[in-house]
Design a protein around this motif. Structure first.
Motif, mmCIF file in Angstrom:
data_model
loop_
_atom_site.group_PDB
_atom_site.id
_atom_site.type_symbol
_atom_site.label_atom_id
_atom_site.label_comp_id
_atom_site.label_asym_id
_atom_site.label_seq_id
_atom_site.Cartn_x
_atom_site.Cartn_y
_atom_site.Cartn_z
ATOM 1 N N ILE A 100 -25.793 36.296 4.381
ATOM 2 C CA ILE A 100 -26.524 36.972 3.295
ATOM 3 C C ILE A 100 -28.014 36.770 3.483
ATOM 4 O O ILE A 100 -28.808 37.701 3.367
ATOM 5 C CB ILE A 100 -26.049 36.447 1.923
ATOM 6 C CG1 ILE A 100 -24.606 36.902 1.668
ATOM 7 C CG2 ILE A 100 -26.967 36.937 0.806
ATOM 8 C CD1 ILE A 100 -23.989 36.319 0.415
ATOM 9 N N GLY A 101 -28.424 35.531 3.813
ATOM 10 C CA GLY A 101 -29.845 35.251 4.061
ATOM 11 C C GLY A 101 -30.389 36.043 5.227
ATOM 12 O O GLY A 101 -31.512 36.554 5.180
ATOM 13 N N ARG A 102 -29.601 36.159 6.287
ATOM 14 C CA ARG A 102 -30.035 36.930 7.461
ATOM 15 C C ARG A 102 -30.217 38.392 7.090
ATOM 16 O O ARG A 102 -31.197 39.022 7.478
ATOM 17 C CB ARG A 102 -29.012 36.780 8.579
ATOM 18 C CG ARG A 102 -29.438 37.467 9.875
ATOM 19 C CD ARG A 102 -28.422 37.320 11.007
ATOM 20 N NE ARG A 102 -28.062 35.937 11.230
ATOM 21 C CZ ARG A 102 -26.813 35.466 11.141
ATOM 22 N NH1 ARG A 102 -25.820 36.279 10.851
ATOM 23 N NH2 ARG A 102 -26.550 34.201 11.371
ATOM 24 N N GLU A 130 -33.721 40.389 7.343
ATOM 25 C CA GLU A 130 -33.889 41.599 8.153
ATOM 26 C C GLU A 130 -34.393 42.760 7.306
ATOM 27 O O GLU A 130 -35.227 43.545 7.745
ATOM 28 C CB GLU A 130 -32.566 41.964 8.822
ATOM 29 C CG GLU A 130 -32.161 41.030 9.944
ATOM 30 C CD GLU A 130 -30.760 41.291 10.463
ATOM 31 O OE1 GLU A 130 -30.048 42.143 9.894
ATOM 32 O OE2 GLU A 130 -30.380 40.619 11.438
ATOM 33 N N GLY A 131 -33.901 42.854 6.078
ATOM 34 C CA GLY A 131 -34.370 43.919 5.184
ATOM 35 C C GLY A 131 -35.840 43.746 4.835
ATOM 36 O O GLY A 131 -36.608 44.710 4.854
ATOM 37 N N ALA A 132 -36.246 42.510 4.537
ATOM 38 C CA ALA A 132 -37.648 42.250 4.215
ATOM 39 C C ALA A 132 -38.537 42.524 5.418
ATOM 40 O O ALA A 132 -39.641 43.085 5.277
ATOM 41 C CB ALA A 132 -37.814 40.805 3.748
ATOM 42 N N ALA A 133 -38.094 42.149 6.598
ATOM 43 C CA ALA A 133 -38.888 42.393 7.809
ATOM 44 C C ALA A 133 -39.066 43.884 8.056
ATOM 45 O O ALA A 133 -40.159 44.338 8.400
ATOM 46 C CB ALA A 133 -38.227 41.725 9.008
ATOM 47 N N SER A 134 -38.012 44.659 7.862
ATOM 48 C CA SER A 134 -38.141 46.101 8.089
ATOM 49 C C SER A 134 -39.061 46.737 7.048
ATOM 50 O O SER A 134 -39.825 47.651 7.366
ATOM 51 C CB SER A 134 -36.779 46.778 8.087
ATOM 52 O OG SER A 134 -36.183 46.700 6.820
ATOM 53 N N ILE A 135 -39.043 46.235 5.812
ATOM 54 C CA ILE A 135 -39.963 46.746 4.788
ATOM 55 C C ILE A 135 -41.403 46.436 5.172
ATOM 56 O O ILE A 135 -42.291 47.287 5.062
ATOM 57 C CB ILE A 135 -39.617 46.150 3.402
ATOM 58 C CG1 ILE A 135 -38.311 46.746 2.898
ATOM 59 C CG2 ILE A 135 -40.735 46.384 2.408
ATOM 60 C CD1 ILE A 135 -37.758 46.075 1.660
ATOM 61 N N LEU A 136 -41.648 45.222 5.654
ATOM 62 C CA LEU A 136 -43.001 44.848 6.079
ATOM 63 C C LEU A 136 -43.478 45.708 7.244
ATOM 64 O O LEU A 136 -44.625 46.157 7.274
ATOM 65 C CB LEU A 136 -43.052 43.368 6.471
ATOM 66 C CG LEU A 136 -43.055 42.380 5.322
ATOM 67 C CD1 LEU A 136 -42.940 40.951 5.860
ATOM 68 C CD2 LEU A 136 -44.316 42.520 4.513
ATOM 69 N N VAL A 137 -42.608 45.947 8.204
ATOM 70 C CA VAL A 137 -42.988 46.760 9.361
ATOM 71 C C VAL A 137 -43.334 48.172 8.930
ATOM 72 O O VAL A 137 -44.361 48.723 9.345
ATOM 73 C CB VAL A 137 -41.851 46.758 10.410
ATOM 74 C CG1 VAL A 137 -42.049 47.837 11.448
ATOM 75 C CG2 VAL A 137 -41.754 45.402 11.078
ATOM 76 N N GLU A 138 -42.510 48.761 8.083
ATOM 77 C CA GLU A 138 -42.758 50.134 7.638
ATOM 78 C C GLU A 138 -44.034 50.238 6.803
ATOM 79 O O GLU A 138 -44.801 51.178 6.951
ATOM 80 C CB GLU A 138 -41.558 50.670 6.858
ATOM 81 C CG GLU A 138 -40.325 50.894 7.710
ATOM 82 C CD GLU A 138 -40.558 51.839 8.866
ATOM 83 O OE1 GLU A 138 -41.230 52.878 8.675
ATOM 84 O OE2 GLU A 138 -40.078 51.538 9.967
ATOM 85 N N SER A 139 -44.270 49.260 5.926
ATOM 86 C CA SER A 139 -45.486 49.321 5.112
ATOM 87 C C SER A 139 -46.726 49.103 5.969
ATOM 88 O O SER A 139 -47.763 49.718 5.740
ATOM 89 C CB SER A 139 -45.422 48.302 3.973
ATOM 90 O OG SER A 139 -45.380 46.987 4.484
ATOM 91 N N THR A 140 -46.630 48.251 6.995
ATOM 92 C CA THR A 140 -47.769 48.046 7.901
ATOM 93 C C THR A 140 -48.051 49.316 8.690
ATOM 94 O O THR A 140 -49.210 49.702 8.863
ATOM 95 C CB THR A 140 -47.473 46.877 8.865
ATOM 96 O OG1 THR A 140 -47.202 45.711 8.097
ATOM 97 C CG2 THR A 140 -48.639 46.615 9.775
#
Length: 107
Positions: free
Chosen positions: A45-47, A51-61
């Motif tokens: 669940i943590g992973r 991964e979801g948070a990382a993809s959100i950060l990448v897209e917003s950047t």
């Protein structure tokens, strides 16, 4: 005698099929239970959340950098670069008008 043999063979085949079928059903239940246990484990669940948070950060950047490139022409790769000056003697300095700023606090 023939009927007894047929009933006995039929019962044996039925028992054998039933034992194989229930064995496969038990294995499928164990696999489903294991899959459920692994999908609900805290590290998985943590992973997934990470991964979801990382993809959100990448897209917003990416979106931020696209906006910055659109607003600052020097960063826009689609626009031609400013001309390069090879002979500095031919360059005219910028002419600006300087105005004197006075402070009205002391008056």
């Amino acid at each position: 005698m023939k009927r007894v043999l047929l009933i006995g063979v039929g019962a044996a085949i039925g028992w054998y099929g039933h034992s194989k079928l229930s064995k496969g059903r038990d294995e499928a239940a164990l696999r489903a239970e294991e899959a459920l246990r692994t999908s609900l484990s805290p590290e998985n669940i943590g992973r997934s959340i990470g991964e979801g948070a990382a993809s959100i950060l990448v897209e917003s950047t990416k979106g931020f950098l696209t906006t910055v490139r659109e607003q600052i022409p020097a960063l826009n790769r689609n626009q031609p670069a400013p001309p390069v000056v090879e002979n500095l003697d031919e360059v005219q300095p910028l002419r600006v008008e300087v105005t004197e700023v006075t402070s009205e606090r002391g008056a």
